[in-house]
Design a protein around this motif. Structure first.
Motif, PDB file in Angstrom:
ATOM      1  N   ASP A 211      73.617 -13.907  32.658  1.00  0.00           N
ATOM      2  CA  ASP A 211      73.693 -13.681  34.097  1.00  0.00           C
ATOM      3  C   ASP A 211      75.135 -13.500  34.513  1.00  0.00           C
ATOM      4  OD1 ASP A 211      74.876 -16.186  34.327  1.00  0.00           O
ATOM      5  OD2 ASP A 211      72.990 -17.199  34.812  1.00  0.00           O
ATOM      6  N   THR A 212      75.359 -13.259  35.816  1.00  0.00           N
ATOM      7  CA  THR A 212      76.707 -12.949  36.306  1.00  0.00           C
ATOM      8  C   THR A 212      77.665 -14.118  36.182  1.00  0.00           C
ATOM      9  OG1 THR A 212      75.959 -13.521  38.535  1.00  0.00           O
ATOM     10  CG2 THR A 212      75.884 -11.205  37.896  1.00  0.00           C
ATOM     11  N   LEU A 213      77.145 -15.325  35.986  1.00  0.00           N
ATOM     12  CA  LEU A 213      77.997 -16.504  35.810  1.00  0.00           C
ATOM     13  C   LEU A 213      78.281 -16.782  34.346  1.00  0.00           C
ATOM     14  CD1 LEU A 213      76.365 -18.899  38.440  1.00  0.00           C
ATOM     15  CD2 LEU A 213      78.392 -17.442  38.705  1.00  0.00           C
ATOM     16  N   GLY A 214      77.731 -15.947  33.471  1.00  0.00           N
ATOM     17  CA  GLY A 214      77.979 -16.116  32.055  1.00  0.00           C
ATOM     18  C   GLY A 214      77.011 -17.041  31.360  1.00  0.00           C
ATOM     19  N   ALA A 215      76.026 -17.555  32.075  1.00  0.00           N
ATOM     20  CA  ALA A 215      75.064 -18.457  31.466  1.00  0.00           C
ATOM     21  C   ALA A 215      74.174 -17.695  30.489  1.00  0.00           C
ATOM     22  CB  ALA A 215      74.204 -19.121  32.540  1.00  0.00           C
ATOM     23  N   ASP A 216      73.941 -18.306  29.329  1.00  0.00           N
ATOM     24  CA  ASP A 216      73.124 -17.653  28.306  1.00  0.00           C
ATOM     25  C   ASP A 216      71.670 -17.568  28.740  1.00  0.00           C
ATOM     26  OD1 ASP A 216      75.432 -17.593  26.882  1.00  0.00           O
ATOM     27  OD2 ASP A 216      74.960 -19.354  25.660  1.00  0.00           O
ATOM     28  N   GLN A 217      71.047 -16.444  28.441  1.00  0.00           N
ATOM     29  CA  GLN A 217      69.644 -16.241  28.748  1.00  0.00           C
ATOM     30  C   GLN A 217      68.882 -15.973  27.449  1.00  0.00           C
ATOM     31  OE1 GLN A 217      68.477 -16.568  31.983  1.00  0.00           O
ATOM     32  NE2 GLN A 217      70.562 -17.219  32.443  1.00  0.00           N
ATOM     33  N   ASP A 218      67.675 -15.521  27.568  1.00  0.00           N
ATOM     34  CA  ASP A 218      66.832 -15.311  26.392  1.00  0.00           C
ATOM     35  C   ASP A 218      67.320 -14.126  25.568  1.00  0.00           C
ATOM     36  OD1 ASP A 218      65.227 -17.403  27.154  1.00  0.00           O
ATOM     37  OD2 ASP A 218      63.833 -16.120  28.289  1.00  0.00           O
ATOM     38  N   GLN A 219      67.258 -14.301  24.249  1.00  0.00           N
ATOM     39  CA  GLN A 219      67.528 -13.205  23.331  1.00  0.00           C
ATOM     40  C   GLN A 219      66.291 -12.323  23.272  1.00  0.00           C
ATOM     41  OE1 GLN A 219      69.115 -14.299  19.469  1.00  0.00           O
ATOM     42  NE2 GLN A 219      67.890 -12.708  18.476  1.00  0.00           N
ATOM     43  N   PHE A 220      66.495 -10.983  23.353  1.00  0.00           N
ATOM     44  CA  PHE A 220      65.337 -10.096  23.359  1.00  0.00           C
ATOM     45  C   PHE A 220      65.313  -9.135  22.174  1.00  0.00           C
ATOM     46  CE2 PHE A 220      68.595  -7.958  25.881  1.00  0.00           C
ATOM     47  CZ  PHE A 220      68.591  -6.670  25.368  1.00  0.00           C
ATOM     48  N   TRP A 221      66.332  -9.164  21.323  1.00  0.00           N
ATOM     49  CA  TRP A 221      66.323  -8.291  20.150  1.00  0.00           C
ATOM     50  C   TRP A 221      67.193  -8.898  19.061  1.00  0.00           C
ATOM     51  CZ3 TRP A 221      69.693  -5.522  17.116  1.00  0.00           C
ATOM     52  CH2 TRP A 221      69.107  -4.571  16.249  1.00  0.00           C
ATOM     53  N   GLY A 222      66.778  -8.723  17.828  1.00  0.00           N
ATOM     54  CA  GLY A 222      67.553  -9.172  16.681  1.00  0.00           C
ATOM     55  C   GLY A 222      67.011 -10.455  16.065  1.00  0.00           C
ATOM     56  N   ASP A 223      67.652 -10.871  14.950  1.00  0.00           N
ATOM     57  CA  ASP A 223      67.229 -12.078  14.247  1.00  0.00           C
ATOM     58  C   ASP A 223      67.547 -13.319  15.067  1.00  0.00           C
ATOM     59  OD1 ASP A 223      66.419 -10.490  12.135  1.00  0.00           O
ATOM     60  OD2 ASP A 223      68.357 -10.641  11.101  1.00  0.00           O
ATOM     61  N   GLU A 224      66.637 -14.263  15.051  1.00  0.00           N
ATOM     62  CA  GLU A 224      66.848 -15.513  15.774  1.00  0.00           C
ATOM     63  C   GLU A 224      67.999 -16.304  15.148  1.00  0.00           C
ATOM     64  OE1 GLU A 224      65.460 -16.543  18.480  1.00  0.00           O
ATOM     65  OE2 GLU A 224      64.032 -14.886  18.687  1.00  0.00           O
ATOM     66  N   GLY A 225      68.728 -17.011  15.999  1.00  0.00           N
ATOM     67  CA  GLY A 225      69.774 -17.918  15.523  1.00  0.00           C
ATOM     68  C   GLY A 225      71.123 -17.290  15.324  1.00  0.00           C
ATOM     69  N   ILE A 226      71.258 -15.990  15.556  1.00  0.00           N
ATOM     70  CA  ILE A 226      72.551 -15.340  15.310  1.00  0.00           C
ATOM     71  C   ILE A 226      73.630 -15.885  16.237  1.00  0.00           C
ATOM     72  CG2 ILE A 226      73.773 -13.127  15.592  1.00  0.00           C
ATOM     73  CD1 ILE A 226      71.444 -11.750  14.298  1.00  0.00           C
TER      74      ILE A 226
END
Length: 268
Positions: A31-46
């Motif tokens: 988001d615009t504050l830099g908070a991490d959101q859900d990963q939607f592509w790629g290997d989990e845990g990267i």
């Protein structure tokens, strides 16, 4: 608002991602504050892997974060490659967005415009008419709706062909537009029938003046490949809210008056 399915593999390939010597790659929203959101592509845990290189890409109102785990050698070079591929991905997404905008506008035009004359079709006419009804209900300012049906149009198609009929319809559309205000709407609702919306029309006298002006515009013959085609028209106007209390009833009144005029002209 539109929802689009994107083949992310094709987008990354177009951005040159797979040409880079990189390790595993993943993308997630931020988001615009830099908070991490859900990963939607790629290997989990990267993104939780030690030494992961990240880069944020801003795309309109969305923020994506790319994460890549560099191979053992060349961590600095890997970081530069992450930045390079992020901008390549951004360019690919911008190109995709522009293409989608063009597709949307073409689809919208096909859905709301008559393909021959480019006039509003029935769908767009009803949308604008409903807006005028709402405006009239709030402000007390009325409007007019006028049906225009061409007289003697069928023999043109029968004797001279459909190309002649199309030429007549195009000329009629041009003349109707030229006889009216820019704020008025001229729509082709099918065949040789046109419907006109006349905002801020208050009385029957004004409606009769508009009909006379339209009749005069259609009076001169239309030239087509050496032929002089005489095309008249029958008109039927109704005023909101004087003649009807809703749009459906208003259209029915205008349609009835148009057919009454057509029947009278056949008897005369």
């Amino acid at each position: 608002m539109s929802s689009v399915v994107i083949d992310i593999e094709s987008v990354l390939r177009a951005a040159g991602v797979y040409e880079q010597e990189l390790g595993p790659l993943a993308i997630r929203h931020v988001d615009t504050l830099g908070a991490d959101q859900d990963q939607f592509w790629g290997d989990e845990g990267i993104f939780e892997t030690e030494g992961v290189q990240t880069q944020v890409v801003s795309f309109r109102r969305n923020w994506w974060q790319l994460g890549v785990v560099p191979r053992a050698r060349g961590a600095l070079a890997a970081g530069l490659r992450v930045k390079a591929l992020s901008y390549g991905l951004l360019l690919a997404m911008v190109a995709l967005s522009l293409q989608l905008v063009r597709i949307f506008h073409r689809a919208e035009e096909r859905a709301t415009r008559d393909p021959l004359t480019a006039l509003p079709n029935r769908r767009l006419l009803l949308e604008r008419a409903r807006q005028l009804v709402s405006l009239s209900n709030r402000s007390g300012l009325g409007f007019g709706l006028c049906y225009v049906d061409l007289n003697g149009f069928k023999p043109v198609n029968d004797k001279l062909g459909h190309h002649a009929g199309d030429a007549v319809l195009l000329e009629v559309a041009k003349r109707l537009l030229g006889a009216l205000r820019q704020s008025d709407t001229v729509a082709r609702t099918g065949g040789d029938e046109f419907v006109i919306l006349l905002p801020l029309m208050q009385g029957a006298d004004e409606a009769r003046q508009v009909i006379r002006k339209l009749a005069q515009a259609l009076e001169p013959p239309i030239s087509y490949r050496g032929h002089q085609i005489d095309i008249g028209a029958s008109f039927g106007c109704a005023l909101y809210p004087t003649d009807a209390e809703n749009l459906e009833a208003l259209m029915a009144v205008a349609d009835t008056r148009m057919y009454e005029m057509k029947a009278y002209s056949k008897q005369a």
